[in-house]
Design a protein around this motif. Structure first.
Motif, PDB file in Angstrom:
ATOM      1  N   ARG A 183     -80.490   9.961  22.051  1.00  0.00           N
ATOM      2  CA  ARG A 183     -81.392   9.024  22.728  1.00  0.00           C
ATOM      3  C   ARG A 183     -82.784   9.023  22.080  1.00  0.00           C
ATOM      4  NH1 ARG A 183     -81.660   9.574  29.082  1.00  0.00           N
ATOM      5  NH2 ARG A 183     -83.090  11.250  28.552  1.00  0.00           N
ATOM      6  N   LYS A 215     -86.882   5.255  25.716  1.00  0.00           N
ATOM      7  CA  LYS A 215     -87.620   6.152  26.611  1.00  0.00           C
ATOM      8  C   LYS A 215     -89.033   6.297  26.041  1.00  0.00           C
ATOM      9  CE  LYS A 215     -86.890  10.539  29.044  1.00  0.00           C
ATOM     10  NZ  LYS A 215     -87.070  10.108  30.421  1.00  0.00           N
ATOM     11  N   TYR A 236     -95.066   5.423  31.007  1.00  0.00           N
ATOM     12  CA  TYR A 236     -94.417   5.602  32.312  1.00  0.00           C
ATOM     13  C   TYR A 236     -95.350   5.261  33.477  1.00  0.00           C
ATOM     14  CZ  TYR A 236     -89.616   7.194  31.695  1.00  0.00           C
ATOM     15  OH  TYR A 236     -88.258   7.229  31.448  1.00  0.00           O
ATOM     16  N   ASN A 248     -93.442   3.401  36.059  1.00  0.00           N
ATOM     17  CA  ASN A 248     -92.496   4.256  36.783  1.00  0.00           C
ATOM     18  C   ASN A 248     -93.228   5.091  37.841  1.00  0.00           C
ATOM     19  OD1 ASN A 248     -91.683   3.518  34.095  1.00  0.00           O
ATOM     20  ND2 ASN A 248     -89.830   4.702  34.426  1.00  0.00           N
ATOM     21  N   SER A 250     -84.518   8.639  36.975  1.00  0.00           N
ATOM     22  CA  SER A 250     -83.118   9.069  37.064  1.00  0.00           C
ATOM     23  C   SER A 250     -82.153   7.902  36.984  1.00  0.00           C
ATOM     24  CB  SER A 250     -82.827   9.845  38.364  1.00  0.00           C
ATOM     25  OG  SER A 250     -83.862   9.820  39.273  1.00  0.00           O
ATOM     26  N   GLY A 308     -78.273   7.623  30.605  1.00  0.00           N
ATOM     27  CA  GLY A 308     -78.632   8.944  31.155  1.00  0.00           C
ATOM     28  C   GLY A 308     -77.728  10.040  30.593  1.00  0.00           C
ATOM     29  N   THR A 309     -78.336  11.128  30.156  1.00  0.00           N
ATOM     30  CA  THR A 309     -77.525  12.232  29.630  1.00  0.00           C
ATOM     31  C   THR A 309     -76.812  12.972  30.768  1.00  0.00           C
ATOM     32  OG1 THR A 309     -79.350  13.804  29.731  1.00  0.00           O
ATOM     33  CG2 THR A 309     -79.126  12.571  27.697  1.00  0.00           C
ATOM     34  N   GLN A 346     -75.808  11.604  33.574  1.00  0.00           N
ATOM     35  CA  GLN A 346     -74.707  10.713  33.982  1.00  0.00           C
ATOM     36  C   GLN A 346     -73.518  10.894  33.041  1.00  0.00           C
ATOM     37  OE1 GLN A 346     -74.151   7.453  32.068  1.00  0.00           O
ATOM     38  NE2 GLN A 346     -72.190   7.597  33.125  1.00  0.00           N
ATOM     39  N   SER A 369     -80.634  13.394  37.028  1.00  0.00           N
ATOM     40  CA  SER A 369     -81.591  13.582  35.926  1.00  0.00           C
ATOM     41  C   SER A 369     -81.490  15.010  35.406  1.00  0.00           C
ATOM     42  CB  SER A 369     -83.013  13.285  36.375  1.00  0.00           C
ATOM     43  OG  SER A 369     -83.402  14.223  37.343  1.00  0.00           O
TER      44      SER A 369
HETATM   45  N1  PLP Z   1     -83.655   6.641  33.764  1.00  0.00           N
HETATM   46  C1  PLP Z   1     -84.970   6.892  33.565  1.00  0.00           C
HETATM   47  C2  PLP Z   1     -85.941   5.748  33.631  1.00  0.00           C
HETATM   48  C3  PLP Z   1     -85.419   8.192  33.298  1.00  0.00           C
HETATM   49  O1  PLP Z   1     -86.717   8.421  33.082  1.00  0.00           O
HETATM   50  C4  PLP Z   1     -84.469   9.239  33.258  1.00  0.00           C
HETATM   51  C5  PLP Z   1     -84.874  10.616  32.971  1.00  0.00           C
HETATM   52  O2  PLP Z   1     -86.000  10.940  32.800  1.00  0.00           O
HETATM   53  C6  PLP Z   1     -83.125   8.958  33.489  1.00  0.00           C
HETATM   54  C7  PLP Z   1     -82.735   7.641  33.731  1.00  0.00           C
HETATM   55  C8  PLP Z   1     -82.084  10.047  33.496  1.00  0.00           C
HETATM   56  O3  PLP Z   1     -81.890  10.547  32.211  1.00  0.00           O
HETATM   57  P1  PLP Z   1     -81.360  12.026  31.955  1.00  0.00           P
HETATM   58  O4  PLP Z   1     -80.152  12.226  32.796  1.00  0.00           O
HETATM   59  O5  PLP Z   1     -81.059  12.037  30.511  1.00  0.00           O
HETATM   60  O6  PLP Z   1     -82.476  12.962  32.327  1.00  0.00           O
END
Ligand code: PLP
Length: 297
Positions: A70, A166, A170, A173, A203, A225-226, A228, A262
């Motif tokens: 990612r 990413k 943010y 967010n 998340s 998502g990692t 997920q 997350s």
């Molecule tokens: N979506 C967003 C916007 C995020 O910022 C994050 C994690 O920070 C995720 C999804 C989940 O990602 P991960 O499971 O890799 O932490």
């Protein structure tokens, strides 16, 4: 709360070979209060860079390859020079080893476009002991759905908005989390302007419908998502079917459980959506968190 542990990288291009002194010699631990970013770094002035946050268990950063995929993908979307993943891997290992072995932690890795005009990325990494006792994994969160302001097909029509990257920007967010708190909720789930579940500000979203686990497909302007990915791999081992697809927002209330996923907080069950209580599948929740906590890679 223990001080964060900070490492600065002398960022190497992706194709650079390991120096004779080893990658370790390009990574420097600095005191947490030492200034490491210039006022003209584009990370500071424009949020122009990318980041990753990994969970750390017993000193081992989790799902490193998925995070690196990612990171490289985000850098590509921003047209940043590709990161040297071997260098970052060494930096990550040093940071993981610097955390107390008996505490859960996190590592945030930052790759900035660099000081304005220098044409050279800057990078650093911050390791912290995770701040809470993860009560959320049992107590759960109330969420509100909030409009993301664009349609689910954003990626096709406006790729310059960097869907799927990413980025360090943010602020939106964080504002979303404050809006959720104003509405009496613990977190928010974004819904596209045409009514599909997207993600939460920090998340991914997971639903259980009978023996099927469902997550929004990732080409709708959300992050892959990692956690997920790990959750789907575990669920497949346990015999569940898994689906990545468009999820109409009405399915949140018509499901056998919803979680936010997350890297550091893992799976948090959702107890209410927009004030309507939803069933918490405690057994599956505990099983999922135990499976995620058992990862050592
Ligand atoms: N979506 C967003 C916007 C995020 O910022 C994050 C994690 O920070 C995720 C999804 C989940 O990602 P991960 O499971 O890799 O932490």
């Amino acid at each position: 709360m223990p001080e964060p542990i900070v490492f600065v990288l002398d960022v190497a291009p992706a194709d650079a070979a390991e120096p004779a002194s080893g990658w370790e010699s390009t990574v420097r631990r600095v005191p947490a209060d030492e200034p490491i970013v210039r006022g003209t770094d584009l990370a500071a002035t424009r949020g122009d860079g990318v980041f990753e946050t990994l969970g750390v268990l017993e000193g081992c950063p989790q799902a490193v390859d998925a995070h690196f995929w990612r990171l490289a993908n985000s850098a590509g979307l921003l047209e940043l020079p590709a990161p040297n993943l071997e260098q970052w891997r060494v930096a990550m290992r040093l940071a993981g080893a610097a955390l107390p072995i008996d505490r859960q932690g996190g590592i945030k890795l930052v790759l900035s476009r660099g000081v304005e005009g220098a044409n050279r990325p800057t990078g650093w990494l911050i390791a912290t002991v995770a701040e809470d006792d993860f009560a959320n994994r049992t107590d759960g969160w109330k969420v509100v759905t909030l409009d993301r302001g664009y349609r689910h097909d954003l990626s096709e029509h406006a790729p310059w908005l960097l869907p799927g990257a990413k980025t360090l920007s943010y602020a939106v967010n964080m504002a979303t989390l404050r809006e959720a708190a104003r509405r009496g909720a613990d977190n928010a789930i974004y819904v596209s302007s045409d009514g599909y579940v997207m993600e939460a500000p920090q998340s991914s979203v997971l639903l259980r419908r009978g023996d099927t686990l469902v997550t929004p497909k990732t080409d709708i302007g959300i992050l892959p998502g990692t956690t997920q990915l790990s959750a789907f791999a575990l669920a497949q081992e346990w015999g569940f079917a898994t689906e990545d697809r468009l999820v109409p927002s009405g399915e949140l209330l018509d499901s056998d459980g919803v979680w936010l996923l997350s890297s550091v907080k893992l799976a948090t069950p959702i107890t209410a959506v927009d004030g309507q209580p939803i069933a918490v599948d405690r057994e599956f929740s505990d099983r999922l968190n135990a499976g995620l906590l058992a990862r050592r890679e």
